[in-house]
Design a protein around this motif. Structure first.
Motif, mmCIF file in Angstrom:
data_model
loop_
_atom_site.group_PDB
_atom_site.id
_atom_site.type_symbol
_atom_site.label_atom_id
_atom_site.label_comp_id
_atom_site.label_asym_id
_atom_site.label_seq_id
_atom_site.Cartn_x
_atom_site.Cartn_y
_atom_site.Cartn_z
ATOM 1 N N GLU A 1 -15.428 14.838 -0.576
ATOM 2 C CA GLU A 1 -16.483 15.724 0.159
ATOM 3 C C GLU A 1 -16.450 17.124 -0.144
ATOM 4 O O GLU A 1 -15.911 17.729 -1.049
ATOM 5 N N GLN A 2 -18.325 17.852 0.297
ATOM 6 C CA GLN A 2 -18.332 19.261 -0.308
ATOM 7 C C GLN A 2 -17.578 19.702 0.705
ATOM 8 O O GLN A 2 -17.086 19.834 1.575
ATOM 9 N N ASN A 3 -16.941 21.088 -0.362
ATOM 10 C CA ASN A 3 -16.672 21.884 0.613
ATOM 11 C C ASN A 3 -17.045 22.774 0.913
ATOM 12 O O ASN A 3 -18.626 23.681 0.290
ATOM 13 N N LEU A 4 -16.943 23.094 2.448
ATOM 14 C CA LEU A 4 -18.251 24.009 2.894
ATOM 15 C C LEU A 4 -17.672 24.961 3.788
ATOM 16 O O LEU A 4 -17.967 25.235 4.578
ATOM 17 N N THR A 5 -16.639 25.135 3.252
ATOM 18 C CA THR A 5 -15.720 26.366 4.147
ATOM 19 C C THR A 5 -17.057 28.020 4.009
ATOM 20 O O THR A 5 -17.511 27.868 3.938
ATOM 21 N N ASN A 6 -16.088 28.818 4.929
ATOM 22 C CA ASN A 6 -17.032 29.138 5.565
ATOM 23 C C ASN A 6 -17.057 30.863 4.159
ATOM 24 O O ASN A 6 -18.033 31.485 4.448
ATOM 25 N N ASP A 7 -15.792 31.110 3.910
ATOM 26 C CA ASP A 7 -15.692 32.233 2.968
ATOM 27 C C ASP A 7 -15.985 31.378 1.342
ATOM 28 O O ASP A 7 -15.490 30.634 0.452
ATOM 29 N N LYS A 8 -17.055 32.355 1.220
ATOM 30 C CA LYS A 8 -17.901 31.257 -0.439
ATOM 31 C C LYS A 8 -16.989 31.246 -1.723
ATOM 32 O O LYS A 8 -16.612 31.380 -2.845
ATOM 33 N N ASP A 9 -16.191 32.774 -1.296
ATOM 34 C CA ASP A 9 -15.073 32.856 -2.798
ATOM 35 C C ASP A 9 -14.057 32.003 -2.679
ATOM 36 O O ASP A 9 -12.987 32.372 -3.171
ATOM 37 N N ASP A 10 -13.224 30.911 -1.134
ATOM 38 C CA ASP A 10 -12.409 30.381 -1.199
ATOM 39 C C ASP A 10 -12.830 29.562 -1.865
ATOM 40 O O ASP A 10 -13.678 28.509 -2.269
ATOM 41 N N ALA A 11 -11.849 28.361 -2.343
ATOM 42 C CA ALA A 11 -11.934 27.072 -3.193
ATOM 43 C C ALA A 11 -10.218 26.648 -2.397
ATOM 44 O O ALA A 11 -9.373 26.571 -1.897
ATOM 45 N N ARG A 12 -10.702 24.874 -2.939
ATOM 46 C CA ARG A 12 -10.024 24.003 -2.280
ATOM 47 C C ARG A 12 -8.598 23.874 -4.030
ATOM 48 O O ARG A 12 -10.199 23.752 -4.782
ATOM 49 N N VAL A 13 -7.867 23.670 -3.785
ATOM 50 C CA VAL A 13 -7.278 23.612 -5.377
ATOM 51 C C VAL A 13 -5.593 22.665 -4.987
ATOM 52 O O VAL A 13 -5.429 22.255 -4.038
ATOM 53 N N SER A 14 -6.225 21.689 -5.707
ATOM 54 C CA SER A 14 -5.265 20.493 -5.831
ATOM 55 C C SER A 14 -5.126 20.218 -7.731
ATOM 56 O O SER A 14 -5.513 20.637 -8.814
ATOM 57 N N LEU A 15 -3.253 19.308 -7.350
ATOM 58 C CA LEU A 15 -3.210 19.038 -8.998
ATOM 59 C C LEU A 15 -3.652 17.380 -8.755
ATOM 60 O O LEU A 15 -2.899 16.823 -7.814
#
Length: 127
Positions: free
Chosen positions: A108-122
């Motif tokens: 699903e789309q990343n809808l975090t509040n912080d525009k500079d934050d990211a979900r990171v996965s391997l």
């Protein structure tokens, strides 16, 4: 006792990559062709950064069509992994999910509040 090992020098047997999903990023539905086992390990997961969604095959959905009347009548909860057409996990840091490579899935789309934050996965595949 039997044990098994994976020859990590033979790159024909595995592959891996990392994903950085910034705000509004997502992954469309896909499979991992020829992979016996696929997986994802979450290293960074901001809140509200999207679930991983596994989808039933169309043939399974067709077989479950008889449940539709029970769902509409309210006698069975549609949010039930025995009858729904999707199953999802909300990622957490340090979570590892393994699944068969032929299983269709999306993120699903990343809808975090912080525009500079990211979900990171391997992510990885074993062939």
């Amino acid at each position: 006792m039997k044990s098994w090992s994976i020859d990590f020098i033979d790159t024909d047997r595995y592959c891996y990559w990392y994903n950085v999903n910034r705000k509004y990023n997502y992954n469309t539905s896909h499979i991992h062709p020829s992979s016996y086992v696929s997986g994802v390990y979450y290293t960074k997961v901001p809140s509200n950064s999207g679930k991983i969604v596994f989808e039933r095959s169309k043939s399974e959905e067709d077989r479950l069509h008889f449940q539709q009347n029970r769902i509409l009548a309210g006698t069975i909860n549609p949010n039930n992994n025995r009858v729904n057409t999707e199953h999802w996990f909300t990622p957490q840091e340090g979570m590892l999910i393994l699944f068969p490579g032929h299983l269709s899935h999306a993120v699903e789309q990343n809808l975090t509040n912080d525009k500079d934050d990211a979900r990171v996965s391997l992510s990885f595949n074993f062939f």
